[in-house]
Design an enzyme around this catalytic site. Sequence first.
Site, PDB file in Angstrom:
ATOM      1  N   LYS A 129       0.841  -1.203   0.000  1.00 18.26           N
ATOM      2  CA  LYS A 129       0.000   0.000   0.000  1.00 18.26           C
ATOM      3  C   LYS A 129       0.880   1.259   0.000  1.00 18.26           C
ATOM      4  O   LYS A 129       0.672   2.173  -0.788  1.00 18.26           O
ATOM      5  CB  LYS A 129      -0.944  -0.004   1.223  1.00 18.26           C
ATOM      6  CG  LYS A 129      -1.917  -1.176   1.223  1.00 18.26           C
ATOM      7  CD  LYS A 129      -2.895  -1.127   2.371  1.00 18.26           C
ATOM      8  CE  LYS A 129      -2.289  -1.480   3.710  1.00 18.26           C
ATOM      9  NZ  LYS A 129      -1.828  -2.884   3.808  1.00 18.26           N
ATOM     10  N   ASP A 138      -1.055   6.915   6.450  1.00  9.73           N
ATOM     11  CA  ASP A 138      -1.102   5.479   6.720  1.00  9.73           C
ATOM     12  C   ASP A 138      -2.013   5.246   7.938  1.00  9.73           C
ATOM     13  O   ASP A 138      -2.186   6.155   8.755  1.00  9.73           O
ATOM     14  CB  ASP A 138       0.326   4.992   7.019  1.00  9.73           C
ATOM     15  CG  ASP A 138       0.463   3.488   6.823  1.00  9.73           C
ATOM     16  OD1 ASP A 138      -0.500   2.855   6.363  1.00  9.73           O
ATOM     17  OD2 ASP A 138       1.547   2.963   7.120  1.00  9.73           O
ATOM     18  N   THR A 178      -5.343  -1.192   7.064  1.00 10.37           N
ATOM     19  CA  THR A 178      -5.487  -2.645   7.119  1.00 10.37           C
ATOM     20  C   THR A 178      -6.920  -2.991   7.549  1.00 10.37           C
ATOM     21  O   THR A 178      -7.303  -4.153   7.532  1.00 10.37           O
ATOM     22  CB  THR A 178      -4.508  -3.249   8.141  1.00 10.37           C
ATOM     23  OG1 THR A 178      -4.610  -2.488   9.348  1.00 10.37           O
ATOM     24  CG2 THR A 178      -3.084  -3.230   7.634  1.00 10.37           C
ATOM     25  N   ARG A 194       6.440  -8.134   1.309  1.00  6.83           N
ATOM     26  CA  ARG A 194       7.306  -7.741   2.429  1.00  6.83           C
ATOM     27  C   ARG A 194       7.930  -8.983   3.072  1.00  6.83           C
ATOM     28  O   ARG A 194       9.110  -9.009   3.402  1.00  6.83           O
ATOM     29  CB  ARG A 194       6.513  -6.945   3.466  1.00  6.83           C
ATOM     30  CG  ARG A 194       7.414  -6.393   4.582  1.00  6.83           C
ATOM     31  CD  ARG A 194       6.611  -5.758   5.684  1.00  6.83           C
ATOM     32  NE  ARG A 194       5.934  -4.562   5.211  1.00  6.83           N
ATOM     33  CZ  ARG A 194       4.870  -4.031   5.806  1.00  6.83           C
ATOM     34  NH1 ARG A 194       4.363  -4.590   6.883  1.00  6.83           N
ATOM     35  NH2 ARG A 194       4.309  -2.947   5.325  1.00  6.83           N
TER      36      ARG A 194
END
Length: 354
Positions: free
Chosen positions: A81, A126, A175, A235
């Site tokens: 993201k 974020d 998330t 990741r």
Amino acid sequence: MSSTYFKSSAKRYNTIMEEKNKKNENLDDSFLDQTLRPTRWDEYIGQKHIKDNVKLLLRAAEERGHIPEHLLFYGPPGLGKTTIAHLIAHETGRQMKVTSGPAIEKVGDLASILTNLAPGDILFIDEIHRLNKMVEEILYPAMESGVLDIIIGKGPSARTIQLDLPPFTLIAATTRVALVSSPLRSRFSGGVFRMEFYSDEEIAEIVNRSSKLLETKLEEDGLKEIAKRSRFTPRTANYFLKRCRDYAQVNKMKLNKETVKGALAMLSIDELGLNNSDRRFLEVLIEKFKGGPVGLKTMSAALAEEEATLEEVVEPYLIQLGLLERTPRGRVATEKAYLHLSFAVPKNLQSKLL
Ligand code: ADE
């Protein structure tokens, strides 16, 4: 910044590495992660649906001479993201200011961020689901009409003045999209995009690209083994690659399947990519609760783990692998979970497959 700037990331990395070594400083993993981050669309693997839509939207805005509309990306951690936000900034030649929901504590913090933007900037927030209500309400008119409503005074004599803001694009990530209020969600006029897990092939492509950037010789079977265990998540894949590279280097081994197995065994990662927390989740579900159904609260108490961590980090991967099901009555272990952990499969689950 020119688009050629990141072209040779390995070279850039090595140059900076030499500089750092000269200064005897440590080069940490977060720096490596930036090196691996794609900065152009053609380097960004997977998420085709998002890529197609966002590229079209950016191009249309550019052709009309407008700034891009606000975008929200959601999905499990590690799927890229933040990476896509940086990529959009890079590809559109815009400056991006980065912050996060919990970092904006007061209305004044957001006012200061917004008034300090330059025209056309991207603001990346974020964990937007963690913005507090007061801050969120300031964001509505800012997103919709490009104004900042400032309330002066209190009680009946209070009045609002409006300050024009520089035009900006908000890119946000979360998330937990269900925790983003619907008035806020609806203001992402450019779209709300769900990041999907990557396929094994896409992860293999990402690992292959990363190994080249790190100038590491990774053999085909090693590549496949890392991809298979990476939770369908870039990741994690890049993290495993770095640890496997360390292991190969220290043990003076080639980076092949055997090496990957050894390195990941040290990290307690099994053949399906499960770690200790994942396995404990399933073991508790099976042993303590007869495989479920069990509510999240109960699992959280039994594991002494936060509900949010279970819901956002542990469960999505177990569900994706078909080891866990979320039913209206609670979490249920599947036959595959029993088999993977070598428990006897209960009769009712066996019959399901017949
Ligand atoms: N690193 C993180 N996400 C990526 C992606 N989608 N493609 C390539 N590298 C990545």
